[in-house]
Write an enzyme that holds these catalytic residues in place. Structure first.
Site, PDB file in Angstrom:
ATOM      1  N   GLU A  43      25.531  28.317   2.350  1.00 32.98           N
ATOM      2  CA  GLU A  43      26.044  27.663   1.139  1.00 32.98           C
ATOM      3  C   GLU A  43      26.013  26.139   1.228  1.00 32.98           C
ATOM      4  OE1 GLU A  43      27.920  31.766   1.123  1.00 32.98           O
ATOM      5  OE2 GLU A  43      27.401  30.249   2.610  1.00 32.98           O
ATOM      6  N   GLU A  87      29.593  37.657   3.935  1.00 31.67           N
ATOM      7  CA  GLU A  87      31.031  37.678   3.648  1.00 31.67           C
ATOM      8  C   GLU A  87      31.479  39.109   3.334  1.00 31.67           C
ATOM      9  OE1 GLU A  87      32.568  33.595   1.834  1.00 31.67           O
ATOM     10  OE2 GLU A  87      30.834  34.332   0.705  1.00 31.67           O
TER      11      GLU A  87
END
Length: 697
Positions: A125, A105
């Site tokens: 995740e 990210e």
């Protein structure tokens, strides 16, 4: 500046360097250091571009797991990424090792990405019951489009550098292995060529092509099969879809809402428990960390059947030579042929090259002679569950194997101490219980005997890791941890059918709970003859094991999938269980013979009886010291028996449900006629009385 993040300059390139071993995780010190460093780079008039690079073996591999249970500390990762993305100077990020989760990210918040050929990227995740919460669901589809973004985010799988380049996630893959030099060269190129600041958030091309697509509904339909019962994968789809429906800032808000919904889901707690427990299970509390480990360079396997062949593949897969022993040439040839077929199937699917197939086959030496085992460092017996045969084999191994060789049995139920008693070296005898199919299933239940040495325990736990298994060290008793609990559940499932349920009703309750298959479908897969043989062994040993209708199936040659008939019927080449009227008639006949009057049984009773009996037995296992910690039981069941990881394992699930509620149910079943098997475990009663949980033991 932070101690773990530094800022320097080479020529016109400002270099932001992260050094936070072992994996440069995004802890608070790293986040604050990054924020300060990017501010310093902005204020450095001599710097025309900035380079983000990590020292050590990897780029940022995700969040700092040491902060998982702590309150959030500023700055937040989204704030750090926003500062990088809004830099007025182009920021190049150089990727090596793994760029995962928040690491990827952050990389997507930079303006240009260059990677080593060995680098991997991913957003895992979902494996913790979450979704990327720092803009990953909004930026990734702007780089690679809806389909690939959905695949990556809902699976958590990694992409290689070449795949990331193909899908636009990175801009270049280097030739050199020097990431700092390559990153610097790329940044200098950006200055020379005048590359502008290019924010991922502003890229619209991939969004335009996906806005009118039905890819999201198609993906949800796929997930109904692949991720049935799971919460976060569907929220991941909602978040990615928001990137196509909302302006960027609103998409970020939507992502945050969905992230918080995942945080509040009980599934997140279960998956996080499973994540940490998988790491903790390798740290055996009563085994000193400095215990010597024996060097295992060559392995012997006795038995070339399905299990023995699968075990042999585990060692060949990591380059360890294997000597595979059988009693008859025909059985040996059949076993070698099955191993080759398995490898060639993998090659057809692109998982291996033909060269790798031949390399692995060359590591497996077939033999009919025990003398071939004279120089092995570890030998694993994998024959039928027959104590007399196993004792005979171990007596022979004691004669032929060199001093210091570890003698292991793949038994799933039998006493390691009794097996060891036939040798003059019980300290070298241990259980190594692989799960079928052994070349696929991740669990390795290592069983310590009364006299097994610490050195042998440490070695088999190290071997588990080496062959890419999850090793759990347990004590010696009938069935150890996994099968002891399974047999309790199996007996209760059979009793439920005796009482009036159907096998398919019991199986559906278990699959609805999250198991990949039910009790009876699993018996058909494993082979009904296996359970029958185990019951016969117990009867021979003088135990009182009542007859069941499952015995009648085995006596009729209905062994399950391998005979296309067990509790269910199976069509040729199909694993789909089909209810069989013949079995229904057999069950009715068995009830009549036993004087049982069938009654209607609801799904809640099935769920409670199948799971509570496991919890009660698990409490006894803990009290006896067969398992040291509740997490040992949880990991055994998650990786060996398909207990849904999002429920955290049976003992974690029990804690979540409330031990008082479970004890009340156990007492209720114990009070019923014939309920002696439901006698509450003293440990469970004590925990309830003290208001404690299994996790506190």
């Amino acid at each position: 500046m932070s101690e773990v993040v530094s800022y320097s300059r080479k020529g016109q390139v400002g270099i932001i360097s992260v050094n936070y071993p072992p994996v440069n995780a995004l802890g608070q010190a790293v986040r604050s250091g990054l924020l300060e460093a990017v501010k310093q780079g902005q204020a450095d008039d001599e710097a025309e571009a900035l380079l983000l690079v990590c020292e050590g073996r990897t780029f940022i591999a995700g969040a700092d797991i040491r902060e998982f249970s702590k309150p959030r500390q500023e700055p937040s990762l989204p704030d750090v990424i926003e500062a990088f993305e809004n830099s007025t100077k182009p920021i190049i990020v150089a990727l090596h090792g793994t760029a995962l989760g928040g690491g990827l990210e952050l990389a997507m918040g930079c303006h240009y990405r260059v990677a080593l050929p060995s680098a991997k990227v991913g957003l895992p995740e979902v494996k913790l019951g979450l979704l990327p919460g720092a803009g990953g669901t909004q930026r990734l589809p702007r780089l690679c489009g809806a389909q690939k973004a959905l695949e990556m985010i809902t699976s958590g799988d990694f992409l290689s550098a070449s795949e990331a380049l193909e899908h636009g996630i990175v801009d270049a893959v280097t030739e050199s292995s020097d990431i700092a030099a390559e990153g610097l060269a790329y940044a200098e190129q950006a200055i020379t060529k005048g590359w502008p600041v290019r924010r991922v958030r502003d890229l619209e091309g991939k969004l335009e092509t996906g806005r009118d697509s039905d890819v999201f509904e198609q993906f949800r339909t796929t997930l109904q099969q692949r991720a049935r019962n799971l919460f976060s994968p569907f929220k991941c789809v909602d978040a990615v879809e928001a990137a196509f429906q909302l302006p960027f800032e609103e998409g970020l808000k939507r992502e945050r809402e969905l992230f918080l919904a995942c945080m509040e889901s009980p599934q997140r707690a279960g998956l996080v428990h499973a994540f940490f427990s998988e790491r903790d299970v390798a740290k055996v509390p009563d085994l000193p960390t400095d215990t010597p480990v024996r060097d295992i360079q060559r392995v012997g396997i006795i038995g070339a059947g399905t299990m023995g062949g699968g075990i042999a593949m585990n060692f060949a897969n990591v380059g360890i030579p294997v000597c595979l022993l059988e009693a008859q040439q025909e059985a040996l040839d059949r076993g070698i042929a099955m191993i080759r077929q398995n490898y060639e199937n993998s090659a057809r699917k692109g998982r291996l090259t033909t060269t790798q197939v031949e390399e692995r086959m060359a590591l497996i030496e077939p033999t009919l002679s025990y003398s071939a085992l004279a120089d092995v460092d570890l030998v694993i017996e994998a024959v039928f569950e027959d104590m007399a045969i196993k004792k005979q084999i171990f007596s022979r191994l004691d004669e032929v194997c060199k001093p210091g060789a570890i003698l292991a049995s793949n038994t799933s139920t039998l006493s390691i101490d009794e097996i060891a008693s036939t040798t003059r070296r019980p300290e070298d005898v241990v259980g190594m219980h692989f799960f079928s199919p052994a070349n696929v299933m991740k669990l390795l239940e290592n069983v310590r005997g009364e006299k097994t040495s610490d050195e042998v325990k440490a070695t088999v736990m190290a071997i588990a890791k080496r062959i890419k298994k999850v090793g759990v060290l347990v004590g010696n008793c009938y069935g150890f941890v996994g099968n002891r609990m399974l047999h309790r559940r199996g007996a209760e499932a059979i009793q439920l059918v005796n009482d009036g349920a159907t096998p398919q009703q019991v199986d559906k309750v278990l699959t609805d709970f999250g198991f990949p298959m039910g009790q009876f479908a699993m018996s058909d897969l494993a082979g009904i003859d296996v359970g029958y043989r185990i019951r016969q062994e117990r009867r021979k040993a003088g135990e009182e094991v009542p007859p069941t209708w499952m015995d009648k199936l085995a006596e009729q040659g209905r062994f399950g999938q391998k005979t296309q008939a067990g509790t269910y019927r199976y069509k040729e080449g199909s694993r789909k269980p089909i209810p069989d009227p013949e079995v229904e008639a057999l069950i009715r006949q068995f009830r009549e013979e036993q004087g049982i009057t069938a009654r209607a049984i609801d799904d809640q009773e099935i769920l409670e009886r199948c799971l509570y009996v496991m919890i009660n037995e698990g409490a006894k296992i803990l009290e006896e010291g067969i398992a040291t910690r509740a997490l040992d039981i949880d990991i055994t069941w998650i990786y060996g028996y398909g207990f849904p990881a999002y429920r955290g394992g049976p003992m974690f699930w029990a804690d979540q449900q409330g031990l008082e509620q479970i004890l009340d149910g156990i007492r209720r079943f114990h009070a019923q006629p014939g309920g002696e098997q439901w006698r509450p475990a003293p440990l469970l009663e004590r925990l309830v009385a003290e208001g404690k949980r299994f996790a506190e033991l």
